[in-house]
Design a protein around this motif. Structure first.
Motif, PDB file in Angstrom:
ATOM      1  N   ASP A   1       1.786   2.841   3.252  1.00 52.40           N
ATOM      2  CA  ASP A   1       2.785   2.224   4.127  1.00 52.40           C
ATOM      3  C   ASP A   1       4.193   2.708   3.786  1.00 52.40           C
ATOM      4  OD1 ASP A   1       1.157   0.757   5.833  1.00 52.40           O
ATOM      5  OD2 ASP A   1       0.984  -0.898   4.417  1.00 52.40           O
TER       6      ASP A   1
ATOM      7  N   ARG B   1      -0.666  -2.628   5.543  1.00 55.61           N
ATOM      8  CA  ARG B   1      -2.043  -2.713   5.071  1.00 55.61           C
ATOM      9  C   ARG B   1      -2.162  -3.737   3.931  1.00 55.61           C
ATOM     10  NH1 ARG B   1      -0.390   2.494   6.109  1.00 55.61           N
ATOM     11  NH2 ARG B   1      -1.791   3.902   7.205  1.00 55.61           N
ATOM     12  N   SER B   2      -3.307  -4.356   3.827  1.00 56.28           N
ATOM     13  CA  SER B   2      -3.544  -5.357   2.793  1.00 56.28           C
ATOM     14  C   SER B   2      -4.008  -4.700   1.501  1.00 56.28           C
ATOM     15  CB  SER B   2      -4.613  -6.347   3.250  1.00 56.28           C
ATOM     16  OG  SER B   2      -5.878  -5.693   3.339  1.00 56.28           O
TER      17      SER B   2
ATOM     18  N   GLN C   1      -7.618  -3.746   1.746  1.00 61.05           N
ATOM     19  CA  GLN C   1      -7.854  -2.447   2.379  1.00 61.05           C
ATOM     20  C   GLN C   1      -7.666  -1.320   1.380  1.00 61.05           C
ATOM     21  OE1 GLN C   1      -5.737  -1.856   6.056  1.00 61.05           O
ATOM     22  NE2 GLN C   1      -6.190   0.341   6.138  1.00 61.05           N
ATOM     23  N   TRP C   2      -6.607  -1.426   0.554  1.00 59.14           N
ATOM     24  CA  TRP C   2      -6.391  -0.386  -0.464  1.00 59.14           C
ATOM     25  C   TRP C   2      -7.585  -0.323  -1.403  1.00 59.14           C
ATOM     26  CZ3 TRP C   2      -6.435  -0.400  -5.736  1.00 59.14           C
ATOM     27  CH2 TRP C   2      -6.001   0.785  -6.353  1.00 59.14           C
TER      28      TRP C   2
ATOM     29  N   GLU D   1     -10.530   1.435   0.159  1.00 61.14           N
ATOM     30  CA  GLU D   1     -10.299   2.885   0.284  1.00 61.14           C
ATOM     31  C   GLU D   1     -10.434   3.612  -1.055  1.00 61.14           C
ATOM     32  OE1 GLU D   1      -7.022   2.383   3.905  1.00 61.14           O
ATOM     33  OE2 GLU D   1      -6.390   2.979   1.902  1.00 61.14           O
TER      34      GLU D   1
ATOM     35  N   SER E   1       3.151  -0.403  13.158  1.00 64.46           N
ATOM     36  CA  SER E   1       1.825  -0.757  12.651  1.00 64.46           C
ATOM     37  C   SER E   1       1.947  -1.802  11.554  1.00 64.46           C
ATOM     38  CB  SER E   1       1.110   0.479  12.090  1.00 64.46           C
ATOM     39  OG  SER E   1       0.907   1.441  13.114  1.00 64.46           O
TER      40      SER E   1
ATOM     41  N   HIS F   1       0.863  -1.178   0.000  1.00 64.18           N
ATOM     42  CA  HIS F   1       0.000   0.000   0.000  1.00 64.18           C
ATOM     43  C   HIS F   1       0.909   1.241   0.000  1.00 64.18           C
ATOM     44  CE1 HIS F   1      -3.071   2.841   1.136  1.00 64.18           C
ATOM     45  NE2 HIS F   1      -3.965   1.921   1.461  1.00 64.18           N
TER      46      HIS F   1
END
Length: 277
Positions: free
Chosen positions: A165, A263-264, A267-268, A271, A260, A162
């Motif tokens: 990230d 992100r997968s 998830q991207w 969004e 953290s 992502h």
């Protein structure tokens, strides 16, 4: 003063938001057209063009830390302009192909930029991300038009990252100690195939997306018409034609640096669903 170049791009815009949210300042974002920039309140928008390093001088005035993406212009001149302006630390986005596919032309070019920075006398941090999740935007027009997505190597999974990230790691490198003279390979949390990416986008927009796997030859013909033969071959090698264990390794560097979890792709996709509708 921190200068974020490429400030309206996928990484730069997320980096500016992250720095601003953490109360870091002063901040400056570089863009070709400051009148169209929508930066967080208090972020200074400045104009400049990488193709003309002289135009960067006003943007570099007073800057001590610089975020830079490799190969957006004449890198030697850009790095020298930063040095002459008194920049102390540069966070550079390069590519993981420097270590996984060093024989490829773009990988060699990225390595050359890394070496320029290391030899400049400036403090440096180098980020080497894998394939960006945002590369899936190349399918956006077809998906919006309810057409079939066509891609090679449909079931080769890459640890896609992502862009936010990459920005998170850059933010930490720019603002916290312990990251100078460090090189970080960055990946997402798991491998994801082209087929799985399309399925994730379909779930995000709530409708089926037809998908067909095509041959390397067909994909090369389409890509070469836009990027040229060498770049098309490089992309196809990295995305399936010549993958290797080093490329396929899922790293927890994002977690180690930022605290953290990376992100997968799903998830991207969630969004950015509106870009595919």
């Amino acid at each position: 003063m921190i200068l974020v170049t490429g400030a309206t791009g996928n990484i730069g815009s997320a980096l500016l938001r992250g720095l601003h949210a953490c109360g870091v300042g002063p901040l400056r974002g570089l863009t070709r057209d400051a009148s169209r920039a929508t930066f967080p309140e208090g972020v200074e928008a400045v104009e400049g063009d990488f193709a003309e390093p002289e135009s960067l001088k006003p943007a570099l005035d007073g800057v001590r830390s610089l975020f830079l993406v490799s190969r957006l212009g004449p890198d030697a001149e850009i790095i020298e302009a930063a040095r002459l302006a008194g920049v102390e630390h540069v966070v550079l986005v390069s590519s993981i192909t420097v270590q996984t596919h060093p024989y490829l032309g773009p990988a060699g070019e990225n390595l050359a930029v890394e070496l320029l920075l290391k030899d400049s006398g400036l403090a440096w941090t180098i980020l080497r991300p894998t394939q960006f999740a945002s590369n899936a935007l190349m399918w956006a027009a077809s998906i919006r038009d309810h057409e079939t997505v066509r891609a090679p190597y449909a079931d080769t999974g890459l640890p896609t990252i992502h862009p936010a990230d990459i920005a998170s790691v850059a933010r930490v490198a720019l603002t916290e100690p312990g990251h100078k003279e460090r090189t970080y390979a960055l990946t997402g949390p798991e491998p994801v195939t082209a087929r799985q990416q399309v399925e994730a986008i379909a779930a995000a927009i709530g409708r089926n997306i037809p998908f067909v796997e095509i041959s390397r030859q067909e994909a090369h013909a389409q890509m070469a018409a836009v990027f040229g033969d060498e770049a098309a071959d490089a992309v196809l090698d990295v995305t399936g034609g010549d993958v290797n264990d080093e490329l396929l390794t899922v790293r927890d560097t994002v977690l180690q640096v930022t605290g953290s979890q990376a992100r997968s792709f799903r998830q991207w996709a969630a969004e950015n669903a509106d870009l595919f509708r």
